[in-house]
Scaffold this motif. Sequence first.
Motif, PDB file in Angstrom:
ATOM      1  N   SER A 105      27.199   6.599  21.512  1.00  0.00           N
ATOM      2  CA  SER A 105      26.497   7.665  21.012  1.00  0.00           C
ATOM      3  C   SER A 105      25.385   8.270  21.761  1.00  0.00           C
ATOM      4  O   SER A 105      24.846   9.164  22.233  1.00  0.00           O
ATOM      5  N   ILE A 106      24.652   7.031  22.190  1.00  0.00           N
ATOM      6  CA  ILE A 106      23.134   7.102  22.937  1.00  0.00           C
ATOM      7  C   ILE A 106      23.536   7.286  24.451  1.00  0.00           C
ATOM      8  O   ILE A 106      23.093   8.202  25.046  1.00  0.00           O
ATOM      9  N   SER A 159      15.704   9.902  27.643  1.00  0.00           N
ATOM     10  CA  SER A 159      14.619  10.920  27.358  1.00  0.00           C
ATOM     11  C   SER A 159      13.372  10.064  26.686  1.00  0.00           C
ATOM     12  O   SER A 159      12.442  10.862  26.323  1.00  0.00           O
ATOM     13  N   TRP A 160      13.685   8.980  26.277  1.00  0.00           N
ATOM     14  CA  TRP A 160      12.482   8.122  25.768  1.00  0.00           C
ATOM     15  C   TRP A 160      11.485   8.022  26.875  1.00  0.00           C
ATOM     16  O   TRP A 160      10.485   7.489  26.329  1.00  0.00           O
ATOM     17  N   LEU A 161      12.008   8.067  28.110  1.00  0.00           N
ATOM     18  CA  LEU A 161      10.902   7.657  28.828  1.00  0.00           C
ATOM     19  C   LEU A 161      10.128   8.972  29.202  1.00  0.00           C
ATOM     20  O   LEU A 161      10.614  10.226  29.192  1.00  0.00           O
ATOM     21  N   PRO A 162       8.696   8.777  29.600  1.00  0.00           N
ATOM     22  CA  PRO A 162       7.956   9.747  29.627  1.00  0.00           C
ATOM     23  C   PRO A 162       8.116  11.113  30.602  1.00  0.00           C
ATOM     24  O   PRO A 162       7.840  12.149  30.433  1.00  0.00           O
ATOM     25  N   GLN A 192      17.877  16.028  33.988  1.00  0.00           N
ATOM     26  CA  GLN A 192      16.675  16.507  34.524  1.00  0.00           C
ATOM     27  C   GLN A 192      15.637  15.719  34.351  1.00  0.00           C
ATOM     28  O   GLN A 192      15.338  15.282  33.219  1.00  0.00           O
ATOM     29  N   MET A 193      14.468  15.681  34.945  1.00  0.00           N
ATOM     30  CA  MET A 193      13.235  14.994  34.996  1.00  0.00           C
ATOM     31  C   MET A 193      12.146  15.749  35.511  1.00  0.00           C
ATOM     32  O   MET A 193      12.118  16.543  36.496  1.00  0.00           O
ATOM     33  N   PHE A 194      10.847  15.575  34.914  1.00  0.00           N
ATOM     34  CA  PHE A 194       9.756  16.187  35.432  1.00  0.00           C
ATOM     35  C   PHE A 194       8.836  14.954  36.386  1.00  0.00           C
ATOM     36  O   PHE A 194       8.615  14.036  35.784  1.00  0.00           O
ATOM     37  N   LEU A 195       8.793  15.507  37.391  1.00  0.00           N
ATOM     38  CA  LEU A 195       7.835  14.484  38.561  1.00  0.00           C
ATOM     39  C   LEU A 195       6.463  14.821  38.629  1.00  0.00           C
ATOM     40  O   LEU A 195       5.721  14.091  38.744  1.00  0.00           O
ATOM     41  N   LEU A 231      16.132   2.371  24.222  1.00  0.00           N
ATOM     42  CA  LEU A 231      17.370   2.582  23.869  1.00  0.00           C
ATOM     43  C   LEU A 231      17.537   2.204  21.987  1.00  0.00           C
ATOM     44  O   LEU A 231      17.800   3.232  21.469  1.00  0.00           O
ATOM     45  N   PRO A 232      16.806   1.189  21.619  1.00  0.00           N
ATOM     46  CA  PRO A 232      17.157   0.964  20.192  1.00  0.00           C
ATOM     47  C   PRO A 232      16.176   1.817  19.414  1.00  0.00           C
ATOM     48  O   PRO A 232      16.560   2.121  18.396  1.00  0.00           O
ATOM     49  N   ARG A 233      15.319   2.303  20.010  1.00  0.00           N
ATOM     50  CA  ARG A 233      14.568   3.485  19.158  1.00  0.00           C
ATOM     51  C   ARG A 233      15.373   4.454  18.756  1.00  0.00           C
ATOM     52  O   ARG A 233      15.261   5.375  17.815  1.00  0.00           O
ATOM     53  N   GLU A 234      16.094   5.014  20.033  1.00  0.00           N
ATOM     54  CA  GLU A 234      16.926   6.226  19.628  1.00  0.00           C
ATOM     55  C   GLU A 234      18.102   5.645  18.587  1.00  0.00           C
ATOM     56  O   GLU A 234      18.191   6.906  17.840  1.00  0.00           O
TER      57      GLU A 234
END
Length: 187
Positions: A47-48, A56-59, A82-85, A171-174
């Motif tokens: 599921s994750i 997406s948990w990365l900043p 997608q990521m914000f650089l 990932l475990p936080r998700e």
Amino acid sequence: MQPLARFRFRATAPVTLESAAEAIDTAPFCTHVVYDFPDIDPDDLWSIVSSDRMWSWLPFVWGCRYPDDGAEVAVGTVRDFQMFLHHWLIYAQREQILVWEPSARLAYTATDATLPFFGTWFEDYRISARPAGGSRLSWTMAVHVRFLGRLPLRWTAPLFQAIFRFGLRGLPREHRNGLTAVRETTI
């Protein structure tokens, strides 16, 4: 999907399922990470990994955008990662799913991106149950970097493996936050 699609750079050689083993063997950059999640069962890990929130948990990562038309996700589905650089630079990579086996395997190739650096990109996520409970994620990434020719970048794999392992720690936080799959899938 992506409004600025005309500003994308096509992959030099998207990977097919038939060419995946060769892409891994010949990629100048290739890394393989194995990570155990003793408190997450394979269905929850799937599921994750298959969700629009993967990474997406990365900043700097927004996650994946699946098609908005409500279609089932399956082999052939195209999504955007997608990521914000930087405040003015957004990186997006269009990915086509090659393998979609719920609770077991997700593999995809990049077909184009907003930056020209990656000529070929292949990722393979394999999920298995651990004998002692929980699950194991085996993740392989193979990249042919454009403009660097055949420069052997495999020596950088240990550094990136450490970075990727660190990234997977979120990932475990998700899982604790109750993330569910994007949509039900049937094969």
